[in-house]
Scaffold this motif. Structure first.
Motif, PDB file in Angstrom:
ATOM      1  N   SER A   1     -48.082  -4.657  19.721  1.00 33.61           N
ATOM      2  CA  SER A   1     -49.529  -4.367  19.720  1.00 33.61           C
ATOM      3  C   SER A   1     -49.939  -3.409  20.821  1.00 33.61           C
ATOM      4  N   ARG A   2     -49.201  -3.412  21.924  1.00 31.85           N
ATOM      5  CA  ARG A   2     -49.595  -2.634  23.109  1.00 31.85           C
ATOM      6  C   ARG A   2     -48.334  -2.121  23.805  1.00 31.85           C
TER       7      ARG A   2
ATOM      8  N   ILE B   1     -45.119  -0.850  25.636  1.00 29.08           N
ATOM      9  CA  ILE B   1     -43.806  -0.331  25.256  1.00 29.08           C
ATOM     10  C   ILE B   1     -43.532  -0.550  23.760  1.00 29.08           C
TER      11      ILE B   1
ATOM     12  N   ARG C   1     -49.633 -10.238  17.188  1.00 25.56           N
ATOM     13  CA  ARG C   1     -50.133 -11.619  17.104  1.00 25.56           C
ATOM     14  C   ARG C   1     -51.477 -11.693  16.398  1.00 25.56           C
TER      15      ARG C   1
ATOM     16  N   ASP D   1     -46.089 -14.665  16.350  1.00 21.79           N
ATOM     17  CA  ASP D   1     -46.219 -15.112  17.747  1.00 21.79           C
ATOM     18  C   ASP D   1     -44.881 -15.725  18.125  1.00 21.79           C
ATOM     19  N   GLN D   2     -44.145 -15.053  18.993  1.00 23.88           N
ATOM     20  CA  GLN D   2     -42.773 -15.508  19.271  1.00 23.88           C
ATOM     21  C   GLN D   2     -42.723 -16.852  19.979  1.00 23.88           C
TER      22      GLN D   2
ATOM     23  N   ASN E   1     -39.366  -7.671  22.060  1.00 23.22           N
ATOM     24  CA  ASN E   1     -40.008  -6.943  23.165  1.00 23.22           C
ATOM     25  C   ASN E   1     -41.139  -7.722  23.836  1.00 23.22           C
TER      26      ASN E   1
ATOM     27  N   SER F   1     -35.590  -6.418  28.339  1.00 25.86           N
ATOM     28  CA  SER F   1     -35.439  -7.256  29.521  1.00 25.86           C
ATOM     29  C   SER F   1     -36.092  -6.556  30.707  1.00 25.86           C
TER      30      SER F   1
ATOM     31  N   TYR G   1     -41.073 -15.143  36.333  1.00 24.88           N
ATOM     32  CA  TYR G   1     -40.746 -14.084  35.356  1.00 24.88           C
ATOM     33  C   TYR G   1     -39.274 -13.707  35.475  1.00 24.88           C
TER      34      TYR G   1
ATOM     35  N   LYS H   1     -36.384 -13.852  32.690  1.00 26.03           N
ATOM     36  CA  LYS H   1     -35.668 -12.654  32.240  1.00 26.03           C
ATOM     37  C   LYS H   1     -34.154 -12.817  32.448  1.00 26.03           C
TER      38      LYS H   1
ATOM     39  N   GLY I   1     -37.512   0.232  32.973  1.00 26.17           N
ATOM     40  CA  GLY I   1     -38.000   0.819  34.221  1.00 26.17           C
ATOM     41  C   GLY I   1     -39.402   0.289  34.525  1.00 26.17           C
TER      42      GLY I   1
ATOM     43  N   VAL J   1     -43.087   0.762  34.215  1.00 25.39           N
ATOM     44  CA  VAL J   1     -43.858   1.523  33.232  1.00 25.39           C
ATOM     45  C   VAL J   1     -45.350   1.194  33.374  1.00 25.39           C
TER      46      VAL J   1
ATOM     47  N   THR K   1     -47.990   0.226  31.899  1.00 25.16           N
ATOM     48  CA  THR K   1     -48.628  -0.498  30.791  1.00 25.16           C
ATOM     49  C   THR K   1     -49.563  -1.544  31.396  1.00 25.16           C
TER      50      THR K   1
END
Ligand SMILES: NC(=O)c1ccc[n+]([C@@H]2O[C@H](COP(=O)([O-])OP(=O)(O)OC[C@H]3O[C@@H](n4cnc5c(N)ncnc54)[C@H](OP(=O)(O)O)[C@@H]3O)[C@@H](O)[C@H]2O)c1
Length: 227
Positions: free
Chosen positions: A12-13, A15, A36, A56-57, A79, A130, A150, A154, A181, A183, A185
């Motif tokens: 949805s957003r 990456i 989602r 929705d994972q 992702n 990841s 987090y 990961k 990297g 990013v 976002t």
């Protein structure tokens, strides 16, 4: 030749959205973008080779319902993730559960649900977005600050990819993790690289993915990240 079918979970957003945009430039690929919320469409003017599903994972029922709509899949890209600034010693237990539900249990649920679709084709690629935050070696040498929960999640996701490699090796699967990297976002915030630059590296990595790369942890610039 039938198009390569690629599912990007969490598109949805950021990456994921850019991944759908850059991958869909190739007419020989069909991209399935998961969101989602129905309102969060991955591309403004969907190309003919892009479709979307609701997933929705962190919700097993949602994952199973999505998988029932996709009988065949070449490449599964997981992702979606949950990340905030937290410390292990103060993160509330329920919030820590969210880190694990979205970033570890959710991706495993997605792999399990989409396994029949992946087995229906020969490509059989599973890629997890990841982070170097999940690299044991990098984290022991560098402190990103307040990313403990987090990073734990990961790291668990990375180990999941290694173990999936072992469990699926006999069925010719390729399992890999990708570090985009830093990013700019919603998650990365200002200061990171443009999402277009990171995702250009992601697309290159996906296109170059070979069975011998399993299990590999690769970065947006083509370098190998230590597990
Ligand atoms: N940005 C960085 O600097 C950076 C660095 C290293 C790694 N990463 C990794 O890159 C990936 C993408 O991050 P981003 O920077 O693009 O973040 P973002 O802009 O915040 O986007 C996060 C994406 O994950 C989705 N998502 C969250 N929870 C989900 C769930 N339960 N089920 C399905 N999708 C879910 C979001 O969907 P909604 O819109 O529905 O919330 C959104 O599409 C993540 O795995 C992240 O850990 C990012």
């Amino acid at each position: 030749m039938s198009p390569q079918i690629i599912l990007v979970v969490g598109a949805s957003r950021g990456i994921g959205r850019e991944l759908v945009k850059q991958l869909s430039v190739h007419p020989n690929k069909h991209i399935i973008a998961s969101v989602r919320q129905p309102a969060m469409q991955p591309v403004d003017s969907p190309a003919s080779n892009v479709s979307s599903i609701i997933l929705d994972q962190a919700n097993p029922e949602s994952v199973i319902a999505a998988a029932s709509q996709i009988p065949e899949l070449d490449t599964l890209v997981i992702n979606g993730a949950f990340a905030e600034r937290d410390q292990l010693l103060t993160c509330p237990s329920e919030k820590f559960d969210t880190y694990l539900d979205v970033n570890v249990k959710g991706p495993l649920q997605v792999v399990r649900a989409f396994l029949p679709a992946l087995l229906a084709r020969q490509t059989r690629q599973i890629v997890l977005t990841s982070s170097s935050c999940g690299s044991m070696q990098e984290q022991s040498e560098y402190d990103h600050g307040s990313l403990g929960p987090y990073s734990v999640a990961k790291a668990a996701g990375n180990m999941m990819m290694i173990q999936l490699h072992h469990e699926l090796r006999d069925q010719s699967f390729t399992c890999a993790a990708f570090h985009p990297g830093w990013v700019a976002t919603d998650m990365g915030g200002p200061g990171g690289m443009p999402v277009e630059e990171s995702v250009a590296g992601y697309v290159k990595a996906l296109e170059g993915l070979r069975p011998d790369d399993s299990p590999k942890f690769v970065a947006w610039n083509g370098s190998t990240v230590p597990w």
